[in-house]
Design a protein around this motif. Sequence first.
Motif, mmCIF file in Angstrom:
data_model
loop_
_atom_site.group_PDB
_atom_site.id
_atom_site.type_symbol
_atom_site.label_atom_id
_atom_site.label_comp_id
_atom_site.label_asym_id
_atom_site.label_seq_id
_atom_site.Cartn_x
_atom_site.Cartn_y
_atom_site.Cartn_z
ATOM 1 N N THR A 40 -21.821 -16.272 2.174
ATOM 2 C CA THR A 40 -21.576 -16.745 3.306
ATOM 3 C C THR A 40 -20.021 -16.848 3.424
ATOM 4 O O THR A 40 -19.725 -17.613 2.388
ATOM 5 C CB THR A 40 -22.365 -17.935 3.626
ATOM 6 N N LYS A 42 -17.201 -18.641 5.471
ATOM 7 C CA LYS A 42 -16.859 -19.562 6.308
ATOM 8 C C LYS A 42 -15.654 -19.955 6.984
ATOM 9 O O LYS A 42 -14.653 -20.155 5.878
ATOM 10 C CB LYS A 42 -17.678 -21.200 6.107
ATOM 11 N N TYR A 60 -19.212 -18.627 -0.058
ATOM 12 C CA TYR A 60 -20.359 -19.313 -0.892
ATOM 13 C C TYR A 60 -21.221 -18.055 -1.400
ATOM 14 O O TYR A 60 -21.758 -17.576 -0.591
ATOM 15 C CB TYR A 60 -21.187 -20.221 -0.112
ATOM 16 N N PHE A 62 -24.454 -17.510 -2.308
ATOM 17 C CA PHE A 62 -25.714 -18.062 -2.380
ATOM 18 C C PHE A 62 -26.655 -17.324 -2.967
ATOM 19 O O PHE A 62 -27.825 -17.698 -3.127
ATOM 20 C CB PHE A 62 -26.180 -18.233 -1.027
ATOM 21 N N VAL A 189 -20.405 -21.706 14.740
ATOM 22 C CA VAL A 189 -21.277 -22.647 14.092
ATOM 23 C C VAL A 189 -20.980 -23.935 14.493
ATOM 24 O O VAL A 189 -19.852 -24.088 14.756
ATOM 25 C CB VAL A 189 -21.828 -22.252 12.815
ATOM 26 N N ASN A 210 -19.221 -18.648 10.837
ATOM 27 C CA ASN A 210 -19.740 -17.971 9.649
ATOM 28 C C ASN A 210 -19.950 -16.416 9.767
ATOM 29 O O ASN A 210 -20.182 -15.851 10.908
ATOM 30 C CB ASN A 210 -21.082 -18.648 9.422
HETATM 31 C C1 LIG Z 1 -22.442 -21.782 8.034
HETATM 32 O O1 LIG Z 1 -22.030 -21.830 6.544
HETATM 33 C C2 LIG Z 1 -21.950 -23.105 5.981
HETATM 34 C C3 LIG Z 1 -21.576 -22.872 4.606
HETATM 35 O O2 LIG Z 1 -22.198 -21.658 3.935
HETATM 36 C C4 LIG Z 1 -23.489 -23.708 6.001
HETATM 37 O O3 LIG Z 1 -23.577 -24.934 5.325
HETATM 38 C C5 LIG Z 1 -24.010 -23.673 7.536
HETATM 39 O O4 LIG Z 1 -25.259 -23.959 7.414
HETATM 40 C C6 LIG Z 1 -23.811 -22.264 8.174
HETATM 41 N N1 LIG Z 1 -24.249 -22.368 9.521
HETATM 42 C C7 LIG Z 1 -25.045 -21.616 9.935
HETATM 43 C C8 LIG Z 1 -25.450 -21.987 11.184
HETATM 44 O O5 LIG Z 1 -25.744 -20.607 9.282
#
Ligand SMILES: *[C@@H]1O[C@H](CO)[C@@H](O)[C@H](O)[C@H]1NC(C)=O
Length: 448
Positions: A40, A42, A60, A62, A189, A210
């Motif tokens: 991800t 951000k 990140y 993941f 987001v 994101n």
């Molecule tokens: C966006 O990315 C952040 C970091 O990975 C994460 O904490 C967050 O939940 C994400 N938001 C969505 C809506 O996926």
Amino acid sequence: MATSFTGSVTFAFLLSFLFSCFIFTSTEAYDPLDPSGNITIKWDVISWTADGYVAVVTMYNFQQYRHIQAPGWTLGWAWAKKEVIWSMMGGQTTEQGDCSKFKASPPHCCKRDPTVVDLLPGTPYNQQIANCCKGGVLNSWAQDPATAISSFQVSVGLSGTTNKTVKLPRNFTLKAPGPGYTCGPARIVRPTKFVTSDKRRITQALMTWNVTCTYSQFLAQKTPSCCVSLSSFYNDTLVNCPTCTCGCQNKTASGSCVDPNSPHLASAVASSGKASNTPLVQCTSHMCPIRVHWHVKVNYKEYWRVKITVTNFNYRMNYTQWNLVVQHPNFDNVTQLFSFNYKPLTPYEGLNDTGMLWGLQFYNDLLASAGEFGNVQSELLFRKDASTFTFDKGWAFPRRIYFNGDNCVMPPPDAYPWLPNATTKLMSSLLSTAISALVSLVILLANL
Ligand SMILES: *[C@@H]1O[C@H](CO)[C@@H](O)[C@H](O)[C@H]1NC(C)=O
Ligand SMILES: *[C@@H]1O[C@H](CO)[C@@H](O)[C@H](O)[C@H]1NC(C)=O
Ligand SMILES: *[C@@H]1O[C@H](CO)[C@@H](O)[C@H](O)[C@H]1NC(C)=O
Ligand SMILES: *[C@@H]1O[C@H](CO)[C@@H](O)[C@H](O)[C@H]1NC(C)=O
Ligand SMILES: *[C@@H]1O[C@H](CO)[C@@H](O)[C@H](O)[C@H]1NC(C)=O
Ligand SMILES: *[C@@H]1O[C@H](CO)[C@@H](O)[C@H](O)[C@H]1NC(C)=O
Ligand SMILES: *[C@@H]1O[C@H](CO)[C@@H](O)[C@H](O)[C@H]1NC(C)=O
Ligand SMILES: *[C@@H]1O[C@H](CO)[C@@H](O)[C@H](O)[C@H]1NC(C)=O
Ligand SMILES: *[C@@H]1O[C@H](CO)[C@@H](O)[C@H](O)[C@H]1NC(C)=O
Ligand SMILES: *[C@@H]1O[C@H](CO)[C@@H](O)[C@H](O)[C@H]1NC(C)=O
């Protein structure tokens, strides 16, 4: 409900296991052992400027067991308007582009589609930000979440105009550094909340978006890079990796493999140049850079012991932070593990048959290039579960092995070392497994 889900998952494993025995490639973009694995990216807008904004971009990883090793990631995107990058911290673009229309102080980058790389370790502190400057290396989430994060900061502007409408960047591309990742669109987001270091105040980003990128071995278009060989105390046969798993000696261009006894070895390895990413492998029947050997070593009354050896046949690669993912039904009762780190992976509730193994820091976390030290070893002690344990039918061998997230090619099941005098039993059991799979398929289809 829960049982039927588990049942169909088990069945999916069984089918994919049967398939992977005959077809080499794991082409799914979706990885059943890490179903939500993704990287991800951000973007947090932390301040507005006269003509744009300053954003901290954080990646990140993941993914449980897929990391990015040197020479590291590259991240690209396309600007929606005529943005430029005035300056950067903790990262840099690979090309500045045409900034000729700027007279006094040219921006860091004027390209419509900038490509960013991480800075190297040892970058002066005044160019760093938190989580930067690791040469683009991203650890996997299971191995160490703290080093599975990478950040840089960009100051984005529209060349002096004061239009505060932020248009999200598009067409993100993530390379590692080769292909394999596909990135979705940027989505706005909830703004990230930051806690101050004294934990007494919470601030928040002005705007956050994101981007999610996922990996597919099929897109990476890799030929297999890894294979599995098997042996046991109860049968003298060593079942080697299938011939030509990763290439054939005869078919590949000359010079693509070297004989370890060849007098030209040193010059071949040296001449290759360290930057080259194409493997230079030792000549073997399978031609794979990596072989994982599973030896069923000892049978005790209540336990049994397996020895795992990972061998590097690639003269051009030191594997740092390497990892293995192993699927075997006895992983729910692994009792002791020597000289490797271990973590159970449980992507599905109620199924605990997969473990992730990786090296101990400063001991064997580096799998050195081919030659004398190019291997790492461990032994696993499993507690027998009387209801399932058997040496029959190849049960003691792994169902699936990944090295650094890539599926390792297994020998065909009919070649597995047999228990003495178990010939006909094995054949019939394989047949009955196939039949029961077909029956389950019919039942599954009937239930749809
Ligand atoms: C966006 O990315 C952040 C970091 O990975 C994460 O904490 C967050 O939940 C994400 N938001 C969505 C809506 O996926
Ligand atoms: C990305 O991974 C995180 C952590 O596993 C997960 O929470 C999130 O849902 C994933 N995002 C997508 C789009 O799969
Ligand atoms: C700002 O940009 C948006 C989108 O490009 C445009 O619709 C709008 O007219 C612009 N506003 C000004 C004041 O330039
Ligand atoms: C993004 O990619 C699509 C398809 O490749 C292309 O049509 C579009 O013009 C690209 N957008 C930008 C801003 O480059
Ligand atoms: C191809 O390679 C194999 C294994 O090295 C060897 O046994 C065989 O003789 C070779 N065949 C030809 C036609 O060169
Ligand atoms: C692997 O690491 C060793 C020791 O650090 C180094 O001497 C060697 O050049 C490295 N090999 C490659 C191919 O990077
Ligand atoms: C899976 O098995 C391992 C090894 O016995 C154990 O440590 C772990 O707690 C189990 N996890 C779950 C979710 O059952
Ligand atoms: C581990 O083995 C013991 C003894 O056979 C058994 O009672 C227990 O249920 C097993 N644990 C799991 C998680 O299967
Ligand atoms: C060992 O296993 C092989 C199959 O890999 C089989 O052909 C052979 O008969 C077995 N040996 C004995 C002594 O059963
Ligand atoms: C099966 O076992 C018996 C005695 O245990 C032995 O005499 C016979 O040779 C074995 N047959 C095979 C095919 O290994």
